[in-house]
Write an enzyme that holds these catalytic residues in place. Structure first.
Site, mmCIF file in Angstrom:
data_model
loop_
_atom_site.group_PDB
_atom_site.id
_atom_site.type_symbol
_atom_site.label_atom_id
_atom_site.label_comp_id
_atom_site.label_asym_id
_atom_site.label_seq_id
_atom_site.Cartn_x
_atom_site.Cartn_y
_atom_site.Cartn_z
ATOM 1 N N GLY A 1 3.844 6.970 12.535
ATOM 2 C CA GLY A 1 3.288 6.035 13.498
ATOM 3 C C GLY A 1 1.940 5.563 12.990
ATOM 4 O O GLY A 1 1.174 6.328 12.369
ATOM 5 N N ASP B 1 -1.759 1.959 6.272
ATOM 6 C CA ASP B 1 -2.544 2.701 7.262
ATOM 7 C C ASP B 1 -3.697 3.440 6.595
ATOM 8 O O ASP B 1 -4.780 3.570 7.181
ATOM 9 C CB ASP B 1 -1.644 3.682 8.016
ATOM 10 C CG ASP B 1 -0.581 2.983 8.840
ATOM 11 O OD1 ASP B 1 -0.846 1.873 9.332
ATOM 12 O OD2 ASP B 1 0.520 3.541 8.991
#
Length: 295
Positions: A48, A252
């Site tokens: 995530g 990320d």
């Protein structure tokens, strides 16, 4: 000096396909697409976008507070975040749902096919940003559509500067909505495909978009990134990875470093250089949260 990270927490099931997707997909037969890929390697990771960014920030020693939702199966993830020293006070468990799940398949050219089940993330708008005291900066990474909108409004109202990072969630918004999100944001970070889509949806060029922000950062993989400020573009060269192992989570990792630099008052180009270094460190390691990096 806490950094808020709004976005998804997910369990990633990652599969490695030893061939090339292009060799198995017939362009003139896409209307009857029916393919199967043999994936001898499979693993399950914590992922995530919010989780990956929080992990990267902790690698740099930053104080980080994710604003996200977990499902009934999320206790192991909660415990992992706590063990890393992450502030979990803004996490909420949705007991009637699974934690978000991503099934990611990567071929030998590092192309990826992903299936994503939002699970508890679809209810992230029920988890408002309740506390901003001591928060220096925030990021809106991919999340549920309503959550992205609600959290953007809340951050703007609270005067917290934030990075707009729509990622895979960008297609959920129309042009008017995207223009408003850009107006609320202080910075935006996208890859080159997302940047082109943002321009198409808003009807604004990258130069024009950058004039509505402090800066717009467009990542370009191994080529580094473009930093747009006041309509002008500066290329920040990429860093060579020691090995090409797994691209999952590289974006990320870049964003974690970018946030770290911005939170410490660095110029955007300097923060982007750190982002390129951290992304290169990640790509040399298998797993979205299994790399090590320090300043």
């Amino acid at each position: 000096m806490t950094i808020l990270v709004c976005g998804s927490l997910a369990f990633d099931t990652i599969m490695d396909f030893e061939g090339r997707f292009a060799d198995h997909i017939l362009p003139d037969q896409l209307h009857i697409l029916n393919v199967s890929f043999w994936v001898p390697a499979l693993r399950r990771e914590y992922g995530g976008c919010a989780g990956n960014i929080a992990y990267g920030l902790r690698q740099l020693g930053a104080a980080v507070r994710p604003v996200a939702t977990l499902g009934a199966d999320g206790q192991p993830y909660l415990e992992r975040l706590q063990a890393m020293g992450v502030d979990v006070s803004a996490l909420r468990v949705m007991p009637e749902h699974f934690t978000a799940q991503a099934m990611i398949m990567t071929d030998r050219d590092n192309n990826q096919i992903t299936a994503f089940h939002p699970g508890a993330m679809a209810l992230a708008h029920h988890n408002p940003i309740a506390e901003t005291a001591g928060v220096s900066i925030a990021i809106l990474s991919p999340d549920g559509k309503q959550a992205t909108w609600t959290h953007a409004e809340q951050l703007h109202a609270a005067g917290v500067p934030f990075v707009f990072d729509p990622g895979q969630g960008l297609p959920m918004f129309d042009g008017a909505e995207l223009r408003q999100l850009v107006e609320w944001a202080d910075w935006a970070a996208l890859n080159d495909y997302e940047a082109r889509l943002l321009c198409d949806r808003t009807g604004l060029s990258l130069a024009a978009l950058s004039q509505r922000l402090r800066a717009l950062v467009v990542t370009l993989g191994e080529h580094g990134c473009d930093v747009w400020q006041d309509g002008q573009c500066t290329r920040v060269p990429g860093e060579r990875a020691s090995a090409i192992v797994d691209p999952t989570g590289c974006g990320d990792a870049f964003r974690a470093a970018l946030l770290y630099g911005l939170a410490h008052g660095w110029g955007v180009e300097q923060a982007a250089r750190l982002g390129n270094r951290m992304g290169a460190a990640k790509i040399a390691t298998q797993g979205g949260q299994n790399y090590r990096f320090s300043l």
